[in-house]
Design an enzyme around this catalytic site. Structure first.
Site, mmCIF file in Angstrom:
data_model
loop_
_atom_site.group_PDB
_atom_site.id
_atom_site.type_symbol
_atom_site.label_atom_id
_atom_site.label_comp_id
_atom_site.label_asym_id
_atom_site.label_seq_id
_atom_site.Cartn_x
_atom_site.Cartn_y
_atom_site.Cartn_z
ATOM 1 N N LYS A 171 0.836 -1.211 0.000
ATOM 2 C CA LYS A 171 0.000 0.000 0.000
ATOM 3 C C LYS A 171 0.873 1.265 0.000
ATOM 4 O O LYS A 171 0.650 2.208 -0.759
ATOM 5 C CB LYS A 171 -0.920 -0.012 1.223
ATOM 6 C CG LYS A 171 -1.451 1.324 1.660
ATOM 7 C CD LYS A 171 -2.557 1.836 0.760
ATOM 8 C CE LYS A 171 -2.856 3.295 1.036
ATOM 9 N NZ LYS A 171 -4.025 3.804 0.392
ATOM 10 N N CYS A 227 -2.320 11.209 0.929
ATOM 11 C CA CYS A 227 -1.716 9.902 0.687
ATOM 12 C C CYS A 227 -0.293 10.058 0.168
ATOM 13 O O CYS A 227 0.657 9.679 0.835
ATOM 14 C CB CYS A 227 -2.562 9.134 -0.315
ATOM 15 S SG CYS A 227 -4.276 9.087 0.194
HETATM 16 N N1 SAJ Z 1 0.224 14.813 -9.238
HETATM 17 C C1 SAJ Z 1 1.248 15.414 -9.988
HETATM 18 N N2 SAJ Z 1 1.641 14.809 -11.143
HETATM 19 C C2 SAJ Z 1 1.053 13.649 -11.599
HETATM 20 C C3 SAJ Z 1 0.017 13.064 -10.842
HETATM 21 C C4 SAJ Z 1 -0.386 13.677 -9.658
HETATM 22 O O1 SAJ Z 1 1.813 16.448 -9.630
HETATM 23 O O2 SAJ Z 1 1.483 13.155 -12.672
HETATM 24 C C5 SAJ Z 1 -0.182 15.419 -7.949
HETATM 25 C C6 SAJ Z 1 -1.627 15.869 -7.886
HETATM 26 O O3 SAJ Z 1 -1.813 17.139 -8.419
HETATM 27 C C7 SAJ Z 1 -1.878 15.814 -6.390
HETATM 28 C C8 SAJ Z 1 -1.033 14.629 -5.929
HETATM 29 O O4 SAJ Z 1 -0.090 14.407 -6.954
HETATM 30 O O5 SAJ Z 1 -1.409 16.986 -5.755
HETATM 31 C C9 SAJ Z 1 -1.810 13.357 -5.587
HETATM 32 O O6 SAJ Z 1 -2.800 13.068 -6.540
HETATM 33 P P1 SAJ Z 1 -3.189 11.577 -7.033
HETATM 34 O O7 SAJ Z 1 -4.365 11.679 -7.909
HETATM 35 O O8 SAJ Z 1 -2.003 10.907 -7.611
HETATM 36 O O9 SAJ Z 1 -3.483 10.765 -5.685
HETATM 37 P P2 SAJ Z 1 -4.535 10.850 -4.479
HETATM 38 O O10 SAJ Z 1 -3.767 11.236 -3.265
HETATM 39 O O11 SAJ Z 1 -5.770 11.615 -4.800
HETATM 40 O O12 SAJ Z 1 -4.978 9.295 -4.355
HETATM 41 C C10 SAJ Z 1 -3.993 8.289 -4.186
HETATM 42 C C11 SAJ Z 1 -4.306 7.141 -5.123
HETATM 43 N N3 SAJ Z 1 -3.104 6.311 -5.266
HETATM 44 C C12 SAJ Z 1 -2.576 5.989 -6.454
HETATM 45 O O13 SAJ Z 1 -3.023 6.358 -7.511
HETATM 46 C C13 SAJ Z 1 -1.351 5.117 -6.391
HETATM 47 C C14 SAJ Z 1 -5.496 6.338 -4.631
HETATM 48 O O14 SAJ Z 1 -5.673 5.150 -5.400
HETATM 49 C C15 SAJ Z 1 -5.305 5.926 -3.180
HETATM 50 O O15 SAJ Z 1 -6.480 5.326 -2.688
HETATM 51 C C16 SAJ Z 1 -5.059 7.149 -2.341
HETATM 52 O O16 SAJ Z 1 -3.917 7.857 -2.864
HETATM 53 C C17 SAJ Z 1 -4.807 6.662 -0.928
HETATM 54 O O17 SAJ Z 1 -5.733 6.729 -0.094
HETATM 55 O O18 SAJ Z 1 -3.742 6.127 -0.656
#
Ligand code: SAJ
Length: 427
Positions: free
Chosen positions: A204, A258
């Site tokens: 995880k 996360c």
């Molecule tokens: N981000 C970037 N560049 C990218 C992708 C994202 O800068 O290429 C940034 C986003 O703007 C944001 C952050 O990363 O600030 C996180 O966004 P995210 O959409 O990647 O993740 P979360 O935190 O909304 O959700 C994640 C998810 N994990 C994965 O995709 C591996 C989700 O499946 C999990 O359930 C969640 O974390 C969790 O609870 O762990």
């Protein structure tokens, strides 16, 4: 089966309701009396599409109730927060998990299963929770069963993902894994992946760390390319045409509960072995300052005073500002005291947030885009004509209709800020 769910937040509440609507008798426990009161009157206290209707159904069928006191049950699911501790390595604060488990112990009986859904540091189940459970005299794997089953759902799609996502079932012993599988097979249609507790914990954490490290790589590419006068965004889209390359997207930092939290749990558990993870966290958490520096450089060229910040949430099309780099940037610019900073975010309801784009941009010198809300795709040069200087710094590469403007910059063209001729001010 009777089930007790400890912690009725973003994950615990939908999970509890899901079991209730699959014919189980569910008691939801929370330490927050307000939450219990609201749920007892039939209202959900979080925003999640479809969840209110699911709760209505569960209450109608008399399958769900909420309370403050734990009762005997067949299984207990712990879904409480695990924040970072305030120590140097931001390690995992297990105190809510341990206190929830402690509250279960007086009613724990032979044959029961305890499931930890909260995201926890590697080895937490075996090193901290197992001894606590066995302090009752009951033996884990023989008398009672202990499992780590991390949640992996995305807010906004929780109900669908709870049913269809694969689920890791990490038992302390094979008998524990079996017990966990039996419980989730009540409604999970994805694969139930058998694992050990420590492997499940690390898996995880690594899912989110993988993204954090890859985003850091993209952000580092922005730093390098800005120095060398190369367009980082063009590099990424070109490199990603390779069949085995998937560079992530750079941005103003990494937020949410996360990606900006979980990597520290691994790093703190093995500090001397986790250089890349720690470095990546550093790169991502200093991105807001990098954006502020570039904003200041651009504002100096523009001789500007007013900045319209577009977007405050931690990512696009949501209303969540937890751990948001955009909010950090907004506060940093405000704190400098030399600018008139206006926040515009169609998704965030708060006193200081403007909802009328025209008011936000009136006489502004710069639109600073920090979030990729869908609405920002519609920004055109024509919609910005009430600005004093029509300039855009787009940290999410979303206002692409403005890309041909003379003063449009994104994370691929930061080096061009230095080349911009200083605007002369007429007094
Ligand atoms: N981000 C970037 N560049 C990218 C992708 C994202 O800068 O290429 C940034 C986003 O703007 C944001 C952050 O990363 O600030 C996180 O966004 P995210 O959409 O990647 O993740 P979360 O935190 O909304 O959700 C994640 C998810 N994990 C994965 O995709 C591996 C989700 O499946 C999990 O359930 C969640 O974390 C969790 O609870 O762990």
């Amino acid at each position: 089966m009777k089930l007790v769910v400890m912690g009725l937040g973003y994950i615990g509440l939908p999970t509890a309701i899901m079991f209730a609507n699959h014919d189980q008798d569910v008691l939801g426990i929370d330490v927050n009396e307000k939450v219990i009161k609201e749920l007892s009157t039939g209202k959900i206290h979080i925003e999640e599409p479809g969840l209110q209707a699911e709760l209505d159904r569960a209450i109608q069928n008399n399958k769900f109730k909420a309370g403050l006191v734990v009762e005997p049950a067949d299984a207990f699911i712990v879904s409480v927060p695990t924040p970072n501790k305030n120590d140097a390595l931001k390690s995992c604060d297990l105190s809510y998990v341990l206190s929830a488990v402690t509250n279960i112990l007086p009613v724990l009986e032979k044959g029961n299963t305890i499931i930890i859904e909260s995201t926890i540091a590697p080895r937490s189940t075996e090193d901290h929770i197992l001894p606590l459970v066995e302090s009752t005299g009951l033996i884990v794997g023989e008398d009672v069963f202990l499992v780590h089953c991390p949640e992996r759902v995305l807010p906004g799609q929780i109900i669908h993902e709870l049913i269809y996502n694969n689920r890791i079932i990490g038992g302390v012993t094979p008998a524990c894994t079996e017990a966990g599988k039996k419980i989730y097979s009540v409604f999970v249609q994805g694969e139930l992946i058998e694992s050990a507790a420590s492997t499940a914990e690390m898996s995880k954490l690594m899912e989110n760390t993988y993204r954090d490290v890859n985003i850091a790589l993209a952000n580092e590419l922005v730093h390098i390319s800005a120095k060398l006068g190369i367009n980082a965004l063009d590099v990424i889209s070109m490199a990603n045409k390779h069949p085995r390359v998937n560079l992530h997207q750079p941005g103003p930092g990494v937020g949410g509960h996360c990606l900006a939290v979980d990597p520290y749990f691994i790093a703190a558990a093995a500090p001397a072995e986790s250089h890349l993870i720690q470095r990546s966290r550093h790169i991502n958490s200093t991105m807001p300052s990098f954006i502020v520096e570039n904003t200041v450089a651009l504002m100096n060229k523009l001789q500007g005073r007013k900045i319209a910040v577009f977007g405050l949430t931690y990512k696009g099309d949501i209303d969540d500002i937890r751990e948001s780099p955009a909010l950090e940037i907004y506060h940093e610019l405000e704190a400098m005291g030399q600018y008139d900073v206006v926040a515009y975010d169609p998704h965030v309801v708060a006193g200081f947030v403007e909802h009328d784009m025209a008011v936000a941009t009136a006489d502004a010198d710069l639109v600073l885009v920090l979030v990729d809300h869908s609405e920002f795709r519609d920004i055109t040069p024509q919609s910005l004509t009430n600005m004093r200087e029509i300039a855009v710094l787009d940290a999410k590469n979303i206002a692409t209709q403005c890309a041909d403007m003379e003063k449009y910059f994104n994370l691929g063209t930061l080096s061009k800020i230095g080349e911009l001729k200083e605007v002369s001010v007429t007094v």
